[in-house]
Design an enzyme around this catalytic site. Structure first.
Site, PDB file in Angstrom:
ATOM      1  N   GLU A 117       6.979 -13.565  10.418  1.00 23.00           N
ATOM      2  CA  GLU A 117       6.573 -12.545   9.594  1.00 23.00           C
ATOM      3  C   GLU A 117       7.616 -11.312   9.974  1.00 23.00           C
ATOM      4  O   GLU A 117       7.496 -10.259   9.581  1.00 23.00           O
ATOM      5  CB  GLU A 117       5.367 -11.906  10.046  1.00 23.00           C
ATOM      6  CG  GLU A 117       4.121 -13.120   9.871  1.00 23.00           C
ATOM      7  CD  GLU A 117       3.892 -13.506   8.623  1.00 23.00           C
ATOM      8  OE1 GLU A 117       4.655 -13.182   7.584  1.00 23.00           O
ATOM      9  OE2 GLU A 117       3.001 -14.380   8.554  1.00 23.00           O
ATOM     10  N   HIS A 141       0.170  -7.269  13.517  1.00 25.27           N
ATOM     11  CA  HIS A 141      -0.627  -8.181  12.839  1.00 25.27           C
ATOM     12  C   HIS A 141      -1.459  -9.059  13.615  1.00 25.27           C
ATOM     13  O   HIS A 141      -1.153  -9.257  14.661  1.00 25.27           O
ATOM     14  CB  HIS A 141       0.448  -8.984  12.051  1.00 25.27           C
ATOM     15  CG  HIS A 141      -0.012 -10.300  11.455  1.00 25.27           C
ATOM     16  ND1 HIS A 141      -0.990 -10.119  10.388  1.00 25.27           N
ATOM     17  CD2 HIS A 141       0.188 -11.578  11.379  1.00 25.27           C
ATOM     18  CE1 HIS A 141      -1.333 -11.269   9.904  1.00 25.27           C
ATOM     19  NE2 HIS A 141      -0.537 -12.313  10.699  1.00 25.27           N
ATOM     20  N   HIS A 143      -5.300 -11.624  13.406  1.00 22.09           N
ATOM     21  CA  HIS A 143      -6.369 -12.358  12.507  1.00 22.09           C
ATOM     22  C   HIS A 143      -7.919 -12.081  12.955  1.00 22.09           C
ATOM     23  O   HIS A 143      -8.598 -13.130  13.464  1.00 22.09           O
ATOM     24  CB  HIS A 143      -6.129 -13.905  12.889  1.00 22.09           C
ATOM     25  CG  HIS A 143      -4.630 -14.356  12.464  1.00 22.09           C
ATOM     26  ND1 HIS A 143      -4.090 -15.559  12.788  1.00 22.09           N
ATOM     27  CD2 HIS A 143      -3.804 -13.765  11.384  1.00 22.09           C
ATOM     28  CE1 HIS A 143      -2.895 -15.664  12.295  1.00 22.09           C
ATOM     29  NE2 HIS A 143      -2.857 -14.796  11.713  1.00 22.09           N
ATOM     30  N   GLU A 171     -16.688   7.264  11.522  1.00 23.26           N
ATOM     31  CA  GLU A 171     -15.285   7.068  12.184  1.00 23.26           C
ATOM     32  C   GLU A 171     -14.479   6.272  11.123  1.00 23.26           C
ATOM     33  O   GLU A 171     -13.183   6.501  11.635  1.00 23.26           O
ATOM     34  CB  GLU A 171     -15.593   5.995  13.382  1.00 23.26           C
ATOM     35  CG  GLU A 171     -14.659   6.275  14.633  1.00 23.26           C
ATOM     36  CD  GLU A 171     -14.798   7.843  14.842  1.00 23.26           C
ATOM     37  OE1 GLU A 171     -15.775   8.508  15.183  1.00 23.26           O
ATOM     38  OE2 GLU A 171     -13.474   8.388  15.491  1.00 23.26           O
ATOM     39  N   HIS A 212      -6.542 -14.460   5.538  1.00 24.25           N
ATOM     40  CA  HIS A 212      -5.412 -14.382   6.902  1.00 24.25           C
ATOM     41  C   HIS A 212      -5.597 -13.417   7.688  1.00 24.25           C
ATOM     42  O   HIS A 212      -5.794 -13.778   8.803  1.00 24.25           O
ATOM     43  CB  HIS A 212      -3.860 -14.283   6.031  1.00 24.25           C
ATOM     44  CG  HIS A 212      -2.906 -14.617   6.957  1.00 24.25           C
ATOM     45  ND1 HIS A 212      -1.750 -14.958   6.733  1.00 24.25           N
ATOM     46  CD2 HIS A 212      -2.680 -14.387   8.364  1.00 24.25           C
ATOM     47  CE1 HIS A 212      -0.904 -15.162   7.660  1.00 24.25           C
ATOM     48  NE2 HIS A 212      -1.399 -14.584   8.591  1.00 24.25           N
TER      49      HIS A 212
HETATM   50  P1  13P Z   1       4.499 -16.408  14.395  1.00 27.41           P
HETATM   51  O1  13P Z   1       4.081 -17.354  15.321  1.00 27.41           O
HETATM   52  O2  13P Z   1       5.730 -16.967  13.744  1.00 27.41           O
HETATM   53  O3  13P Z   1       4.165 -14.997  14.892  1.00 27.41           O
HETATM   54  O4  13P Z   1       2.956 -16.468  13.315  1.00 27.41           O
HETATM   55  C1  13P Z   1       1.935 -16.149  13.572  1.00 27.41           C
HETATM   56  C2  13P Z   1       1.151 -15.680  12.297  1.00 27.41           C
HETATM   57  O5  13P Z   1       0.096 -14.983  12.393  1.00 27.41           O
HETATM   58  C3  13P Z   1       1.738 -15.630  10.815  1.00 27.41           C
HETATM   59  O6  13P Z   1       1.132 -14.932  10.132  1.00 27.41           O
HETATM   60 ZN    ZN Z   2      -0.749 -14.349  10.457  1.00 26.76          ZN
END
Ligand code: 13P
Ligand code: ZN
Length: 273
Positions: A117, A141, A143, A171, A212
């Site tokens: 990314e 980033h 998940h 909050e 995602h």
């Molecule tokens: P990477 O292992 O390349 O950082 O990818 C993980 C991810 O969350 C892709 O969106």
């Molecule tokens: Zn990801």
């Protein structure tokens, strides 16, 4: 290694990876983190750099980041392992003078490349560096379960996500007063998702990727962790509320706007119009 680990930004970077993993936001290699180093940071660790590795294409152009250094997680590497073995899991990269290439100057000692990314991270840094006059330093980033869950049941627009999350606790408008941006499903690591996310980052510090995860931007590691912690907590409450039959009332514009009157928080009231 010992010494670089004790440098403050380096330590904070690894600590965030560890905290985030422990929150369940980073299964396997899920998620990535990047930090735009200050001149002071670079001076502190420059003695560990080597310049033998080749320049690589970034895939996008980030002119205002030319010559800057970033600490970045490696592609396919686990947040879980970052704190114990940072030199295997993260790297420091230098951006070339044209803003189109990078090279690894430290880390990933067993091979590898920065996160897939990277185009999104660097485009976000580029946008945020301009908008915040250099204050923004971290792009994160991850998940998180509940926020991703909501992206399958809420309408995929900025207004819906922002209002639904703001409703959950005061909050939320305090921590993300500009709201939440939403990007539909795209191939991870694509230039398309990088461009769309960077566009949203002009307005928001939080961008949800449908089905995602989430991208957060901030001036410090604490700030991005705090944003995600708050977003994901609100998303968890909302999932519970939906599972219990849904809301019986919702917060009004007038109520939220008292945050401005009482605390000076500049909440974007247009989401109520
Ligand atoms: P990477 O292992 O390349 O950082 O990818 C993980 C991810 O969350 C892709 O969106
Ligand atoms: Zn990801």
């Amino acid at each position: 290694m010992e010494e670089i680990y004790n440098v403050r930004f380096f330590n904070k970077f690894c600590r965030l990876c560890d905290d985030s993993y422990n929150r369940g936001w980073n299964e396997a290699n899920g998620g990535n983190l990047s930090y735009r180093m200050s001149e002071f940071d670079v001076d502190e660790v420059r003695k560990y750099f080597s310049y033998e590795r080749d320049w690589q294409d970034i895939g996008v152009t980030v002119e205002n980041l030319a010559g800057e250094y970033f600490m970045v997680t490696g592609s396919g590497k686990y947040f879980k392992n970052t704190k114990e073995e940072p030199d295997d899991n993260v790297c420091i990269i230098e951006i070339d003078s044209t803003g189109t290439k990078y090279r690894i100057v430290w880390g990933l000692v067993n091979g590898g490349r920065p996160t897939s990314e990277l185009p999104t991270h660097l485009m976000n840094h580029s946008v945020k560096k301009d908008i915040t006059k250099g204050k923004n330093r971290v792009i994160f980033h991850n998940h998180p379960i509940h926020t991703i869950s909501l992206s399958f049941v809420l309408d995929l627009d900025d207004r819906t996500f922002t209002r639904e999350l703001w409703d959950m606790m005061p909050e939320c408008p305090v921590v993300f007063p500009r709201g939440v941006g939403v990007v539909g499903w795209h191939t991870p690591g694509s230039i398309e998702i990088a461009e769309e996310t960077a566009e949203k980052m002009k307005r928001f510090d939080v961008v949800v990727w449908a089905g995602h995860g989430v991208f957060c931007a901030g001036e410090s590691f604490d700030r991005v962790f705090g944003i995600l912690d708050t977003v994901e907590k609100a998303a968890t409450i909302l999932c519970n509320v939906k599972a219990m039959g849904g809301k019986k009332w919702r917060v009004t514009k007038e109520q939220v706007m008292t945050l401005y009157e009482n605390y000076g928080i500049d909440v974007d009231g247009t989401f109520f119009d």
